[in-house]
Design a protein around this motif. Structure first.
Motif, PDB file in Angstrom:
ATOM      1  N   ASN A 146       0.834  -1.197   0.000  1.00  0.00           N
ATOM      2  CA  ASN A 146       0.000   0.000   0.000  1.00  0.00           C
ATOM      3  C   ASN A 146       0.875   1.256   0.000  1.00  0.00           C
ATOM      4  O   ASN A 146       0.588   2.223  -0.720  1.00  0.00           O
ATOM      5  N   THR A 147       1.942   1.234   0.785  1.00  0.00           N
ATOM      6  CA  THR A 147       2.874   2.363   0.823  1.00  0.00           C
ATOM      7  C   THR A 147       3.464   2.614  -0.559  1.00  0.00           C
ATOM      8  O   THR A 147       3.475   3.748  -1.044  1.00  0.00           O
TER       9      THR A 147
ATOM     10  N   ILE B 175       0.827   4.109  -2.889  1.00  0.00           N
ATOM     11  CA  ILE B 175       0.570   5.522  -2.589  1.00  0.00           C
ATOM     12  C   ILE B 175       1.707   6.392  -3.112  1.00  0.00           C
ATOM     13  O   ILE B 175       1.477   7.431  -3.739  1.00  0.00           O
TER      14      ILE B 175
ATOM     15  N   SER C  58       1.375   9.100  -6.357  1.00  0.00           N
ATOM     16  CA  SER C  58       1.410  10.505  -5.960  1.00  0.00           C
ATOM     17  C   SER C  58       2.511  11.309  -6.645  1.00  0.00           C
ATOM     18  O   SER C  58       2.472  12.533  -6.641  1.00  0.00           O
TER      19      SER C  58
ATOM     20  N   ILE D  72       0.546  12.802  -0.921  1.00  0.00           N
ATOM     21  CA  ILE D  72       0.821  11.550  -0.207  1.00  0.00           C
ATOM     22  C   ILE D  72       0.089  11.546   1.133  1.00  0.00           C
ATOM     23  O   ILE D  72      -0.555  10.559   1.499  1.00  0.00           O
TER      24      ILE D  72
ATOM     25  N   ARG E 293      -3.564  10.843   0.768  1.00  0.00           N
ATOM     26  CA  ARG E 293      -3.786   9.414   0.523  1.00  0.00           C
ATOM     27  C   ARG E 293      -3.656   8.610   1.811  1.00  0.00           C
ATOM     28  O   ARG E 293      -4.404   7.652   2.033  1.00  0.00           O
TER      29      ARG E 293
ATOM     30  N   SER F 170      -6.517   6.283   3.541  1.00  0.00           N
ATOM     31  CA  SER F 170      -6.242   4.901   3.919  1.00  0.00           C
ATOM     32  C   SER F 170      -6.600   4.654   5.380  1.00  0.00           C
ATOM     33  O   SER F 170      -7.148   3.600   5.721  1.00  0.00           O
TER      34      SER F 170
END
Length: 190
Positions: free
Chosen positions: A91-92, A95, A99, A133, A136, A140
């Motif tokens: 997920n990191t 993102i 971005s 970022i 986002r 999340s």
């Protein structure tokens, strides 16, 4: 050998060559990409960063690197399992990739550490990207009641007029040190 047989052989050779080229592209992708996150792996990412730094020095262009650390990954692994920790890393990476600009790139340095490279950017431009970022991350966290997802980050900006002797190692170390300072500051605030 007649003309038709020769044409068939040449077509077969062309098909084989095309397949080999596709396989070579796949191998290059797998050799340069972190298997879990889909971003550049450390080796190929640092090679690309080294080229970007050289380009910046030659062409008097700015370059910003951002060292990123996923906060609390060990705790998440311990409390929710490594599968959840892996999901968090993926997920990191997603993102970060979604971005940044098309000219920027993300490197997985290892474990829970990433390096984001912004060729030709100023620190002010990078802060705008960082805002995307952070938005986002907030999104999340709205969808996750189990734990809070956050990142610590530090920047280093290469400017030819002030940093002409900076090496690749210096650039990364400075960004890492800035990230570490912010991480310690977060812990003090808790």
């Amino acid at each position: 050998m007649d003309k038709e047989t020769l044409i068939k052989l040449l077509r077969k050779k062309d098909d084989m060559f095309k397949k080999l080229c596709i396989e070579k592209e796949k191998l290059n992708y797998y050799a340069s990409t972190d298997a879990m996150t889909g971003v550049l792996n450390r080796r190929s990412g640092l090679e690309l960063l080294d080229k970007e730094l050289t380009f910046s020095k030659i062409n008097n262009k700015n370059l910003v690197v951002c060292f990123v650390d996923v906060d609390g990954l060990k705790t998440i692994n311990d409390n929710f399992g490594h599968q959840e920790g892996d999901r968090l890393l993926m997920n990191t990476a997603e993102i970060l990739k979604d971005s940044i600009r098309k000219t920027d790139f993300v490197i997985r340095m290892g474990g829970d550490e990433f390096l984001v490279v912004f060729p030709g950017a100023t620190i002010e431009e990078v802060h705008k990207i960082l805002n995307r970022i952070n938005l986002r991350l907030e999104e999340s966290n709205k969808n996750n009641n189990s734990y809070s997802f956050s990142l610590s980050y530090g920047f280093c900006e290469y400017k030819k007029e002030t940093e002409c002797e900076m090496t690749l190692s210096d650039l990364i170390k400075k960004a890492d040190l800035e990230m570490y300072k912010k991480k310690l500051q977060k812990k003090k605030e808790l």
